[in-house]
Design a protein around this motif. Structure first.
Motif, PDB file in Angstrom:
ATOM      1  N   ASN A 499       0.772  -1.057  -0.162  1.00  0.00           N
ATOM      2  CA  ASN A 499       0.051   0.008  -0.053  1.00  0.00           C
ATOM      3  C   ASN A 499       0.890   1.260   0.109  1.00  0.00           C
ATOM      4  O   ASN A 499       0.394   2.223   0.618  1.00  0.00           O
ATOM      5  CB  ASN A 499      -0.789   0.019   1.213  1.00  0.00           C
ATOM      6  N   ALA A 500       2.026   1.165  -0.795  1.00  0.00           N
ATOM      7  CA  ALA A 500       2.854   2.382  -0.843  1.00  0.00           C
ATOM      8  C   ALA A 500       3.229   2.736  -2.242  1.00  0.00           C
ATOM      9  O   ALA A 500       3.687   1.956  -3.117  1.00  0.00           O
ATOM     10  CB  ALA A 500       4.158   2.356   0.020  1.00  0.00           C
ATOM     11  N   TYR A 501       2.722   3.637  -2.819  1.00  0.00           N
ATOM     12  CA  TYR A 501       2.590   4.164  -4.349  1.00  0.00           C
ATOM     13  C   TYR A 501       3.320   5.439  -4.672  1.00  0.00           C
ATOM     14  O   TYR A 501       3.080   6.439  -3.736  1.00  0.00           O
ATOM     15  CB  TYR A 501       1.350   3.985  -4.909  1.00  0.00           C
ATOM     16  N   ARG A 502       3.762   5.722  -5.788  1.00  0.00           N
ATOM     17  CA  ARG A 502       4.111   7.171  -6.383  1.00  0.00           C
ATOM     18  C   ARG A 502       3.037   7.337  -7.294  1.00  0.00           C
ATOM     19  O   ARG A 502       2.859   6.517  -8.173  1.00  0.00           O
ATOM     20  CB  ARG A 502       5.555   7.090  -6.814  1.00  0.00           C
ATOM     21  N   SER A 503       2.701   8.338  -7.196  1.00  0.00           N
ATOM     22  CA  SER A 503       1.583   8.956  -8.328  1.00  0.00           C
ATOM     23  C   SER A 503       2.469  10.079  -9.200  1.00  0.00           C
ATOM     24  O   SER A 503       3.125  10.880  -8.835  1.00  0.00           O
ATOM     25  CB  SER A 503       0.273   9.792  -7.722  1.00  0.00           C
ATOM     26  N   LEU A 504       2.217   9.657 -10.659  1.00  0.00           N
ATOM     27  CA  LEU A 504       3.092  10.387 -11.491  1.00  0.00           C
ATOM     28  C   LEU A 504       2.243  11.225 -12.656  1.00  0.00           C
ATOM     29  O   LEU A 504       1.107  10.270 -13.049  1.00  0.00           O
ATOM     30  CB  LEU A 504       4.192   9.392 -12.134  1.00  0.00           C
ATOM     31  N   PHE A 505       2.694  11.955 -13.155  1.00  0.00           N
ATOM     32  CA  PHE A 505       2.113  12.551 -14.585  1.00  0.00           C
ATOM     33  C   PHE A 505       3.267  13.502 -15.097  1.00  0.00           C
ATOM     34  O   PHE A 505       4.034  14.212 -14.317  1.00  0.00           O
ATOM     35  CB  PHE A 505       0.823  13.412 -14.190  1.00  0.00           C
ATOM     36  N   SER A 536      -1.741  13.248  -9.246  1.00  0.00           N
ATOM     37  CA  SER A 536      -0.895  14.187 -10.089  1.00  0.00           C
ATOM     38  C   SER A 536      -1.277  14.994 -11.303  1.00  0.00           C
ATOM     39  O   SER A 536      -0.887  15.979 -11.353  1.00  0.00           O
ATOM     40  CB  SER A 536       0.412  13.341 -10.437  1.00  0.00           C
ATOM     41  N   ALA A 537      -2.396  14.366 -12.016  1.00  0.00           N
ATOM     42  CA  ALA A 537      -2.907  15.026 -13.032  1.00  0.00           C
ATOM     43  C   ALA A 537      -3.323  16.353 -12.799  1.00  0.00           C
ATOM     44  O   ALA A 537      -3.077  17.402 -13.413  1.00  0.00           O
ATOM     45  CB  ALA A 537      -3.668  14.115 -13.792  1.00  0.00           C
ATOM     46  N   PRO A 538      -4.084  16.608 -11.702  1.00  0.00           N
ATOM     47  CA  PRO A 538      -4.878  18.096 -11.420  1.00  0.00           C
ATOM     48  C   PRO A 538      -3.543  18.955 -11.200  1.00  0.00           C
ATOM     49  O   PRO A 538      -3.814  20.015 -11.601  1.00  0.00           O
ATOM     50  CB  PRO A 538      -5.553  17.700 -10.277  1.00  0.00           C
ATOM     51  N   VAL A 539      -2.422  18.326 -10.508  1.00  0.00           N
ATOM     52  CA  VAL A 539      -1.530  19.552 -10.450  1.00  0.00           C
ATOM     53  C   VAL A 539      -0.840  19.767 -11.620  1.00  0.00           C
ATOM     54  O   VAL A 539      -0.529  21.308 -11.764  1.00  0.00           O
ATOM     55  CB  VAL A 539      -0.358  18.685  -9.479  1.00  0.00           C
ATOM     56  N   PHE A 540      -0.686  19.119 -12.474  1.00  0.00           N
ATOM     57  CA  PHE A 540      -0.172  19.174 -13.870  1.00  0.00           C
ATOM     58  C   PHE A 540      -1.122  20.280 -14.566  1.00  0.00           C
ATOM     59  O   PHE A 540      -0.805  21.349 -15.113  1.00  0.00           O
ATOM     60  CB  PHE A 540      -0.062  18.129 -14.605  1.00  0.00           C
ATOM     61  N   GLY A 541      -2.409  19.962 -14.374  1.00  0.00           N
ATOM     62  CA  GLY A 541      -3.599  20.982 -15.382  1.00  0.00           C
ATOM     63  C   GLY A 541      -3.364  22.250 -14.714  1.00  0.00           C
ATOM     64  O   GLY A 541      -3.428  23.236 -15.393  1.00  0.00           O
ATOM     65  N   LYS A 542      -3.111  22.632 -13.285  1.00  0.00           N
ATOM     66  CA  LYS A 542      -3.230  23.848 -12.746  1.00  0.00           C
ATOM     67  C   LYS A 542      -2.024  24.364 -12.844  1.00  0.00           C
ATOM     68  O   LYS A 542      -2.052  25.646 -13.244  1.00  0.00           O
ATOM     69  CB  LYS A 542      -3.575  23.496 -11.126  1.00  0.00           C
ATOM     70  N   VAL A 543      -0.980  24.041 -12.896  1.00  0.00           N
ATOM     71  CA  VAL A 543       0.458  24.542 -13.170  1.00  0.00           C
ATOM     72  C   VAL A 543       0.482  24.904 -14.553  1.00  0.00           C
ATOM     73  O   VAL A 543       1.034  26.092 -14.714  1.00  0.00           O
ATOM     74  CB  VAL A 543       1.592  23.602 -12.567  1.00  0.00           C
ATOM     75  N   MET A 544       0.050  24.175 -15.350  1.00  0.00           N
ATOM     76  CA  MET A 544       0.360  24.298 -16.779  1.00  0.00           C
ATOM     77  C   MET A 544      -0.661  25.317 -17.127  1.00  0.00           C
ATOM     78  O   MET A 544      -0.353  26.162 -17.906  1.00  0.00           O
ATOM     79  CB  MET A 544      -0.004  22.978 -17.881  1.00  0.00           C
ATOM     80  N   ALA A 545      -1.751  25.594 -16.724  1.00  0.00           N
ATOM     81  CA  ALA A 545      -2.752  26.533 -16.877  1.00  0.00           C
ATOM     82  C   ALA A 545      -2.088  27.881 -16.544  1.00  0.00           C
ATOM     83  O   ALA A 545      -2.006  28.863 -17.173  1.00  0.00           O
ATOM     84  CB  ALA A 545      -3.963  26.277 -16.190  1.00  0.00           C
TER      85      ALA A 545
END
Length: 576
Positions: A499-505, A536-545
């Motif tokens: 139950n330990a993961y890294r979330s990537l985008f 991670s995808a929402p972070v990408f979207g907000k930073v890219m925007a």
């Protein structure tokens, strides 16, 4: 008897007189020689006993972002020191001196007594000139001041991992302060002074050597984008209860790092309660298995081989594939044939593995190596790691499959975004830089341009197609990217942590002319999910925007003008 002996031996008397005369003459000659002819001898010995050279600190060079905003500046400070022997005679003034220094009187007195035989001891370092003058105004015998410089970081924790910091002697210890220490440090000067035998200053004679200030350094970082990335990454860690995270943004044309942030971070202006783990620039130092973010690179190898086209399909039924003792499974549980774009959208491990078996692990390895994985980025950042890209003499099926979907290798966040930047730059790989670049380098074509453009379109569909990673969308712009979710390897043992993961985008945009590539890595999210497309995808979207708007990049996904006018005329355009 005496008169008789003198008369009998007159030559003895004359010899004694002659010797005395010679001695007097030698002394007189030596006096004349030292005072008039060979004057340097006495002057050198006199100077050795009274002339001293006090160092003049050099002003450390200014560090700025790409737009001239200060990231590290040097401010004058006063360091107070004392001659322990002289200070012993002013014991009555110790309590007042301790109070002015902000120190406990008993502890201060004990320290002074312990240094009774020393001619130099630090009292306090880094006071403002006003604070130092208030102490000197007490006129305590044996207390003196030295002018020094202290480094101040206006952006604080936002740029801490990139800029780094200096120690109390103004030498670089972390980050760019360490990497460019010689460039920034300058050359100290010398001031000639006269001191008595007790070390007390008698006269300030002259400046023997002027201090040479350090050179300024302009980083590639854009402070506006740095603040934006820092805020969004911090918010994501709070929302999903994550342990740590990194975000790197680069200009795909010039290779400049526009933003690099990590969480947790620290304040370089106040390091009293600093935790060592917070000092790590995780984007450069932490390595991890990149998971499904490697599938686009494996797909590029398939397209480059000429054996596969985007319209070709792979049967992924029943969503699992047995290889010896191992079973490859798809989280999406797709049941029918998928074309290459569908494999990326569904993130099918089975489909990617079957393609990899066809083209071979060697071709995937070569492609990953060409885009910079497993190699030094050339940034010269202290402590940077190169990760691991395994190569095998005989590529077995298990090794080929795991490499194709991002396991069995390790990369850093910087390497990941650099690889995606090559895709965004039509297959051309340009060297990365943490300093401002005035002329973009030519780079090296590592992927055929037509293949890179095909992959750009496929990754755009990964974000925009039904069932895609819609949380990465940017209003007004077409963007492309791929999410990934990787299990964390156990530390000190084989296998993976439960139950330990890294979330990537990782992705780039705008698609009309890609300018920016971003990679987001979030470590061990514990609340609300752990998939890369969710965390991670929402972070990408907000930073890219925010980045595209701050950089004044023209939108490429606006509705036609006629549609906007029709919406306004029919009243569906919203209230004014």
């Amino acid at each position: 008897m005496i008169r008789l002996e003198g008369a009998l031996y007159p030559w003895r008397f004359r010899l004694v007189l002659l010797l005395l005369a010679l001695m007097v003459g030698a002394i007189v000659w030596r006096i004349v020689d030292l005072q008039l002819i060979d004057r340097d001898f006495l002057q050198a010995h006199g100077d050795a006993r009274s002339v001293r050279h006090i160092p003049i600190p050099a002003h450390r060079g200014l560090m700025t972002d790409r737009n001239g905003e200060p990231l590290a500046v040097s401010t004058p400070v006063t360091t107070l020191w004392a001659n322990g022997r002289e200070l012993q005679g002013a014991a009555a003034q110790w309590p007042a001196l301790a109070a002015a220094l902000g120190q406990e009187p008993k502890a201060f007195a004990a320290r002074v007594r312990a240094s009774a035989e020393r001619e130099f001891m630090y009292l306090v370092r880094g006071l403002t000139p006003e604070q130092g003058q208030r102490v000197l105004d007490l006129k305590v015998p044996g207390v003196y001041a030295i002018e020094e410089f202290r480094r101040f970081y206006p952006a604080g924790e936002v740029t801490a991992h990139v800029v780094g910091f200096t120690d109390v002697d103004d030498r670089g210890r972390e980050g760019m302060e360490l990497a460019f220490d010689e460039w920034l440090a300058g050359v100290p000067g010398k001031r000639q002074v006269l001191k008595d035998r007790r070390g007390r200053l008698i006269k300030d004679v002259q400046v023997a050597q002027n201090a040479k200030a350090g050179k300024a350094l302009a980083l590639s970082i854009d402070l506006r984008l740095q603040y934006l990335a820092h805020r969004e990454l911090r918010n994501a860690l709070v929302e999903f209860g994550a342990k740590a995270g990194s975000l790197v943004m680069i200009d795909v044309k010039s290779g400049e790092v526009l933003a690099m942030v990590n969480q947790p971070t620290y304040n370089p202006n106040n390091r009293r309660s600093l935790q060592p783990a917070a000092m790590r620039n995780r984007a450069m130092i932490d390595v991890f298995e990149p998971g499904s973010t490697m599938k686009p690179l494996s797909m590029v190898a398939a397209l480059e081989s000429g054996r596969w086209k985007p319209t070709d399909t792979v049967d992924v039924y029943p969503g699992s594939l047995r290889i010896g003792r191992y079973t490859i499974r798809d989280v999406s549980r797709a049941t029918g044939p998928l074309d290459l774009t569908g494999i990326l959208i569904k993130s099918s491990n089975v489909g990617m593995s079957k393609i990899a078996f066809d083209i071979g692990g060697e071709s995937i390895f070569n492609l990953m190596q060409q885009v910079g994985l497993g190699q030094d980025t050339g940034l010269g950042f202290p402590g940077e790691r190169v990760g691991n890209l395994p190569n095998h003499r005989n590529w077995r099926k298990a090794e080929t499959a795991t490499l194709s979907y991002g396991y069995g290798l390790s990369v850093t966040a910087v390497q990941l975004v650099h690889a995606y930047a090559a895709l965004a730059n039509n297959g051309r790989n340009v060297p990365l830089s943490l300093t401002r670049v005035d002329h973009a380098p030519d780079g090296v074509q590592v992927i055929p341009e037509d293949v890179a453009k095909i992959m750009q379109g496929m990754l755009q569909q990964v974000v925009e197609a039904p069932g895609g990673v819609h949380r990465a969308k940017v209003p007004g712009y077409h963007v492309a990217g791929k999410s990934g979710t990787a299990r964390k390897a156990s530390v000190g043992s084989k296998g993976y942590t439960e139950n330990a993961y890294r979330s990537l985008f990782a992705g780039f945009g705008p698609m009309s002319d890609p300018r920016i590539a971003v990679a987001v890595v979030i470590d061990e999210p514990s609340e609300g999910g752990y998939y890369g497309g969710l965390v991670s995808a929402p972070v990408f979207g907000k930073v890219m925007a925010g980045a595209l708007r701050l950089m004044n990049i023209v939108p490429d996904d606006l509705p036609p003008v006629e549609s906007q006018e029709l919406a306004v005329n029919t009243g569906t355009g919203g209230r004014l």
